[in-house]
Design a protein around this motif. Structure first.
Motif, PDB file in Angstrom:
ATOM      1  N   ALA A 231       0.814  -1.227   0.000  1.00 23.82           N
ATOM      2  CA  ALA A 231       0.000   0.000   0.000  1.00 23.82           C
ATOM      3  C   ALA A 231       0.843   1.270   0.000  1.00 23.82           C
ATOM      4  CB  ALA A 231      -0.930   0.006   1.217  1.00 23.82           C
ATOM      5  N   THR A 232       2.026   1.221   0.638  1.00 27.33           N
ATOM      6  CA  THR A 232       2.820   2.444   0.818  1.00 27.33           C
ATOM      7  C   THR A 232       4.144   2.447   0.066  1.00 27.33           C
ATOM      8  OG1 THR A 232       4.026   1.589   2.741  1.00 27.33           O
ATOM      9  CG2 THR A 232       1.893   2.684   3.165  1.00 27.33           C
ATOM     10  N   GLN A 233       4.621   1.262  -0.324  1.00 25.34           N
ATOM     11  CA  GLN A 233       5.948   1.092  -0.929  1.00 25.34           C
ATOM     12  C   GLN A 233       7.075   1.492   0.032  1.00 25.34           C
ATOM     13  OE1 GLN A 233       6.474  -0.560  -3.985  1.00 25.34           O
ATOM     14  NE2 GLN A 233       4.356  -0.985  -3.482  1.00 25.34           N
ATOM     15  N   GLU A 234       6.790   1.527   1.324  1.00 26.02           N
ATOM     16  CA  GLU A 234       7.798   1.830   2.343  1.00 26.02           C
ATOM     17  C   GLU A 234       8.637   0.568   2.567  1.00 26.02           C
ATOM     18  OE1 GLU A 234      10.362   2.863   4.940  1.00 26.02           O
ATOM     19  OE2 GLU A 234       9.035   4.414   4.117  1.00 26.02           O
ATOM     20  N   PRO A 235       9.931   0.586   2.220  1.00 26.27           N
ATOM     21  CA  PRO A 235      10.771  -0.611   2.288  1.00 26.27           C
ATOM     22  C   PRO A 235      10.880  -1.233   3.684  1.00 26.27           C
ATOM     23  CG  PRO A 235      11.918   1.154   1.124  1.00 26.27           C
ATOM     24  CD  PRO A 235      10.658   1.739   1.676  1.00 26.27           C
ATOM     25  N   SER A 236      10.750  -0.449   4.721  1.00 28.06           N
ATOM     26  CA  SER A 236      10.919  -1.004   6.072  1.00 28.06           C
ATOM     27  C   SER A 236       9.845  -2.056   6.394  1.00 28.06           C
ATOM     28  CB  SER A 236      10.912   0.094   7.128  1.00 28.06           C
ATOM     29  OG  SER A 236       9.663   0.734   7.186  1.00 28.06           O
ATOM     30  N   TYR A 237       8.661  -1.934   5.810  1.00 27.51           N
ATOM     31  CA  TYR A 237       7.622  -2.939   6.051  1.00 27.51           C
ATOM     32  C   TYR A 237       8.029  -4.290   5.452  1.00 27.51           C
ATOM     33  CZ  TYR A 237       4.456   0.797   7.536  1.00 27.51           C
ATOM     34  OH  TYR A 237       3.864   1.849   8.181  1.00 27.51           O
ATOM     35  N   LYS A 238       8.564  -4.243   4.253  1.00 30.17           N
ATOM     36  CA  LYS A 238       9.007  -5.478   3.595  1.00 30.17           C
ATOM     37  C   LYS A 238      10.197  -6.080   4.343  1.00 30.17           C
ATOM     38  CE  LYS A 238      10.078  -7.202  -1.003  1.00 30.17           C
ATOM     39  NZ  LYS A 238      10.247  -6.793  -2.402  1.00 30.17           N
ATOM     40  N   GLU A 239      11.094  -5.237   4.822  1.00 29.91           N
ATOM     41  CA  GLU A 239      12.240  -5.709   5.605  1.00 29.91           C
ATOM     42  C   GLU A 239      11.760  -6.394   6.885  1.00 29.91           C
ATOM     43  OE1 GLU A 239      14.511  -2.120   6.123  1.00 29.91           O
ATOM     44  OE2 GLU A 239      14.919  -1.981   3.962  1.00 29.91           O
TER      45      GLU A 239
END
Length: 135
Positions: free
Chosen positions: A25-33
Protein backbone atom coordinates in the motif's frame (compact mmCIF):
# COMPACT_ATOMS: atom_id res chain seq x y z
CA UNK A 1 3.01 -4.84 33.54
CA UNK A 2 2.77 -8.54 32.73
CA UNK A 3 6.02 -9.98 31.34
CA UNK A 4 5.67 -11.17 27.76
CA UNK A 5 7.57 -14.40 27.52
CA UNK A 6 5.63 -16.33 24.86
CA UNK A 7 6.01 -16.18 21.07
CA UNK A 8 3.88 -18.13 18.63
CA UNK A 9 3.31 -18.79 14.95
CA UNK A 10 -0.24 -17.41 14.92
CA UNK A 11 0.69 -13.83 15.78
CA UNK A 12 4.03 -13.74 13.98
CA UNK A 13 2.70 -15.15 10.69
CA UNK A 14 -0.07 -12.56 10.87
CA UNK A 15 2.54 -9.86 11.39
CA UNK A 16 4.12 -10.93 8.09
CA UNK A 17 0.73 -10.56 6.35
CA UNK A 18 0.24 -7.11 7.82
CA UNK A 19 3.73 -5.85 7.06
CA UNK A 20 3.55 -7.00 3.43
CA UNK A 21 0.13 -5.46 2.91
CA UNK A 22 1.41 -2.19 4.34
CA UNK A 23 4.42 -2.42 2.05
CA UNK A 24 2.22 -2.93 -1.02
CA UNK A 25 0.00 0.00 0.00
CA UNK A 26 2.82 2.44 0.82
CA UNK A 27 5.95 1.09 -0.93
CA UNK A 28 7.80 1.83 2.34
CA UNK A 29 10.77 -0.61 2.29
CA UNK A 30 10.92 -1.00 6.07
CA UNK A 31 7.62 -2.94 6.05
CA UNK A 32 9.01 -5.48 3.60
CA UNK A 33 12.24 -5.71 5.60
CA UNK A 34 10.23 -6.40 8.77
CA UNK A 35 8.18 -9.09 7.01
CA UNK A 36 11.32 -10.76 5.67
CA UNK A 37 12.96 -10.73 9.10
CA UNK A 38 9.90 -12.17 10.87
CA UNK A 39 9.43 -14.94 8.30
CA UNK A 40 13.13 -15.87 8.51
CA UNK A 41 12.87 -15.96 12.30
CA UNK A 42 9.82 -18.24 12.12
CA UNK A 43 11.60 -20.62 9.77
CA UNK A 44 14.73 -20.70 11.92
CA UNK A 45 12.90 -21.18 15.21
CA UNK A 46 9.60 -22.95 14.62
CA UNK A 47 10.42 -25.89 12.37
CA UNK A 48 11.20 -29.25 13.92
CA UNK A 49 11.14 -32.66 12.29
CA UNK A 50 8.69 -31.64 9.57
CA UNK A 51 6.34 -29.80 11.92
CA UNK A 52 5.60 -26.14 12.47
CA UNK A 53 5.83 -25.74 16.25
CA UNK A 54 3.06 -23.83 18.00
CA UNK A 55 4.85 -21.55 20.46
CA UNK A 56 7.81 -21.03 22.74
CA UNK A 57 7.47 -20.34 26.47
CA UNK A 58 10.13 -18.37 28.28
CA UNK A 59 12.88 -16.07 27.25
CA UNK A 60 16.22 -17.05 25.77
CA UNK A 61 16.39 -20.81 25.34
CA UNK A 62 12.66 -21.29 26.24
CA UNK A 63 10.61 -24.44 25.81
CA UNK A 64 9.10 -25.04 22.37
CA UNK A 65 5.67 -26.63 22.25
CA UNK A 66 4.67 -28.86 19.34
CA UNK A 67 0.91 -28.69 19.07
CA UNK A 68 -0.28 -29.69 15.63
CA UNK A 69 -2.99 -27.17 14.85
CA UNK A 70 -4.14 -26.37 11.35
CA UNK A 71 -3.48 -22.67 11.93
CA UNK A 72 0.26 -23.26 12.41
CA UNK A 73 0.62 -24.72 8.93
CA UNK A 74 -1.96 -22.36 7.45
CA UNK A 75 -0.43 -19.28 9.06
CA UNK A 76 3.06 -20.11 7.83
CA UNK A 77 1.79 -20.98 4.34
CA UNK A 78 -0.07 -17.67 4.20
CA UNK A 79 2.99 -15.72 5.34
CA UNK A 80 5.00 -17.26 2.49
CA UNK A 81 2.25 -16.42 0.04
CA UNK A 82 2.14 -12.78 1.22
CA UNK A 83 5.88 -12.48 0.61
CA UNK A 84 5.51 -13.38 -3.07
CA UNK A 85 6.85 -11.82 -5.23
CA UNK A 86 9.95 -11.09 -3.25
CA UNK A 87 13.57 -12.17 -3.22
CA UNK A 88 13.57 -15.97 -3.23
CA UNK A 89 9.89 -15.86 -4.26
CA UNK A 90 9.85 -19.31 -5.90
CA UNK A 91 11.48 -20.84 -2.82
CA UNK A 92 8.92 -19.16 -0.54
CA UNK A 93 6.05 -20.40 -2.69
CA UNK A 94 7.42 -23.93 -2.50
CA UNK A 95 7.79 -23.72 1.30
CA UNK A 96 4.32 -22.28 1.73
CA UNK A 97 2.73 -24.80 -0.60
CA UNK A 98 4.52 -27.59 1.27
CA UNK A 99 3.15 -26.37 4.61
CA UNK A 100 -0.35 -26.06 3.21
CA UNK A 101 -0.17 -29.58 1.81
CA UNK A 102 1.34 -30.93 5.03
CA UNK A 103 -1.37 -29.26 7.08
CA UNK A 104 -4.01 -30.87 4.97
CA UNK A 105 -2.36 -34.31 5.18
CA UNK A 106 -2.06 -34.05 8.96
CA UNK A 107 -5.60 -32.81 9.59
CA UNK A 108 -7.81 -34.03 6.73
CA UNK A 109 -9.51 -37.39 6.35
CA UNK A 110 -11.48 -37.98 3.15
CA UNK A 111 -11.89 -34.26 2.50
CA UNK A 112 -13.01 -33.30 6.02
CA UNK A 113 -10.81 -31.58 8.59
CA UNK A 114 -10.49 -33.50 11.83
CA UNK A 115 -11.82 -32.14 15.10
CA UNK A 116 -9.19 -30.04 16.87
CA UNK A 117 -11.16 -29.51 20.05
CA UNK A 118 -13.86 -27.13 21.16
CA UNK A 119 -14.38 -23.40 21.35
CA UNK A 120 -12.68 -21.37 18.65
CA UNK A 121 -10.85 -24.30 17.05
CA UNK A 122 -13.22 -24.20 14.06
CA UNK A 123 -11.63 -20.85 13.23
CA UNK A 124 -8.23 -22.54 13.21
CA UNK A 125 -9.28 -24.49 10.13
CA UNK A 126 -10.36 -21.30 8.37
CA UNK A 127 -6.76 -20.03 8.36
CA UNK A 128 -5.44 -23.14 6.63
CA UNK A 129 -8.44 -23.32 4.28
CA UNK A 130 -8.13 -19.65 3.22
CA UNK A 131 -4.44 -20.04 2.48
CA UNK A 132 -4.79 -23.39 0.70
CA UNK A 133 -7.30 -21.93 -1.74
CA UNK A 134 -5.01 -18.99 -2.49
CA UNK A 135 -2.42 -21.40 -3.92
Amino acid sequence: MVPRTKKNVATNATAVYTAMRLYRATQEPSYKEDATEILSWLRANFFNDGHVLDHVNGQGAGTYVQWDWTYNNGGYAGACLEMYPAPHGAQLLARGSSRGSMGRQEHDREGVFLNEGTGDSGGFKAILTRNMWAW
